[in-house]
Enzyme design. Structure first.
Site, short mmCIF file in Angstrom:
data_model
loop_
_atom_site.label_atom_id
_atom_site.label_comp_id
_atom_site.label_asym_id
_atom_site.label_seq_id
_atom_site.Cartn_x
_atom_site.Cartn_y
_atom_site.Cartn_z
N HIS A 160 -17.13 14.23 16.09
CA HIS A 160 -15.76 14.24 15.55
C HIS A 160 -15.52 15.51 14.74
O HIS A 160 -16.46 16.20 14.36
CB HIS A 160 -15.52 13.01 14.67
CG HIS A 160 -15.21 11.77 15.46
ND1 HIS A 160 -16.19 10.96 15.98
CD2 HIS A 160 -14.02 11.22 15.83
CE1 HIS A 160 -15.63 9.96 16.64
NE2 HIS A 160 -14.31 10.09 16.57
N LYS A 164 -13.37 14.16 9.23
CA LYS A 164 -13.60 12.71 9.33
C LYS A 164 -14.62 12.30 8.27
O LYS A 164 -15.73 12.81 8.23
CB LYS A 164 -14.11 12.35 10.73
CG LYS A 164 -14.23 10.85 10.94
CD LYS A 164 -14.46 10.52 12.39
CE LYS A 164 -14.58 9.03 12.63
NZ LYS A 164 -13.37 8.28 12.30
#
Ligand code: NAP
Length: 267
Positions: A160, A164
């Site tokens: 990600h 995040k």
């Protein structure tokens, strides 16, 4: 007879997912964007939702009062793309005002979910909690569940963007939980405490990568005798979430109670 458009409010409308949703909902003929909510301290409160999202002005101002907005606009559905600490309160306000919440952010505890389910049932309403709106990721989990019983072991790698905060991702945790119900044999880990072996969820290893330049990817790798099988899903940009978001808005209207996961709305 012509069907009424579904009236939608977006909570977190000035954020990245909120803006993407503004563009997608205004482009859909059967949906009507009627309101958008932002954080109280946002400079853009009072600004036009279309202008915030980089499209033509829509004549709808970003508000900081959810209750007032949904009562004034007579919304049917509220799409919540805010933060974990705000979603429970938002969902309660929506249900109390006769609006069906669709929650895109993760962070609800099991107790929260039970309370919201009880309220939705009592009010003959519905609520959807969808940790992942990409139809490809939902299908990836379904495929992984099918394959699990034929292999000896499985590990998950999720990648990600560097903004995040949670790791492993909600989707990776859900994948591990679903697979663990089916995986019969487990390969033996000779050094289970080694740091580089990732996190353990339901006895399944998850490896999390966080880097700029990546949005959201996940690979599920199965291993068996003399062979391995990988299922990979890549989210290339935020538009990937929108078919799932639009599907959720259209389907939640006829549902009752709590629905957890977009897969429950797919045919
Ligand atoms: P983002 O750009 O930070 O947007 C969040 C927005 O919500 C910001 O504008 C924020 O304002 C606003 N906000 C925070 N608290 C609020 C409140 N109480 N009321 C109204 N607005 C509030 O984040 P994002 O990338 O759009 O992601 C939003 C959420 O969706 C995250 O929780 C993310 O994990 C989730 N997400 C879910 C999926 C899925 O498929 N389900 C996909 C992507 C993202 P401030 O900046 O002023 O705080």
């Amino acid at each position: 007879m012509k069907k009424n458009k579904i009236r939608v409010v977006i909570i977190g409308a000035a954020g990245r997912m909120g803006q993407e949703s503004v563009r997608a909902i205004t482009a859909a003929e059967d949906l009507e964007l009627v309101g958008g909510i932002g954080h109280k301290e946002l400079d853009s409160i009072g600004a036009d939702l279309g202008e915030i999202a980089g499209i033509k002005p829509l004549g709808i101002k970003l508000s900081d009062n959810l209750k007032d907005c949904i009562q004034r606009t007579k919304a049917d559905v509220a799409l919540d793309f805010t933060i974990p600490s705000a979603i429970f309160n938002n969902a309660n306000i929506c249900l109390d005002c006769g609006v069906r919440p669709i929650i895109g952010a993760t962070g609800l505890s099991n107790e929260d979910l039970k309370e919201l389910e009880k309220k939705a049932n009592y009010l003959s309403s519905s609520i959807l909690v969808a940790p992942n709106f990409t139809i490809g990721a939902v299908l990836m989990i379904e495929a992984a569940k099918k394959f699990a019983k034929y292999f000896d072991g499985v590990e998950i790698i999720e990648l990600h963007h560097d903004k995040k905060v949670d790791a492993p991702s909600g989707t990776a945790i859900k994948t591990a939980k679903e697979i663990s119900k089916i995986l019969e044999k487990k390969s033996k880990d000779l050094n289970p405490s080694a740091k580089a072996r990732g996190d353990l969820v339901e006895n399944i290893r998850i490896h999390s990568v966080r880097l700029p330049g990546i949005l959201a990817n996940q690979e599920v790798i199965f291993g068996g005798q003399g062979q391995s099988l990988s299922i990979k899903h890549d989210t290339l940009d935020r538009s990937a979430f929108m078919p799932g978001v639009l599907l959720a808005i259209r389907k939640i209207i006829d549902k009752k109670g709590l629905i957890y996961g977009l897969e429950n709305l797919l045919d």
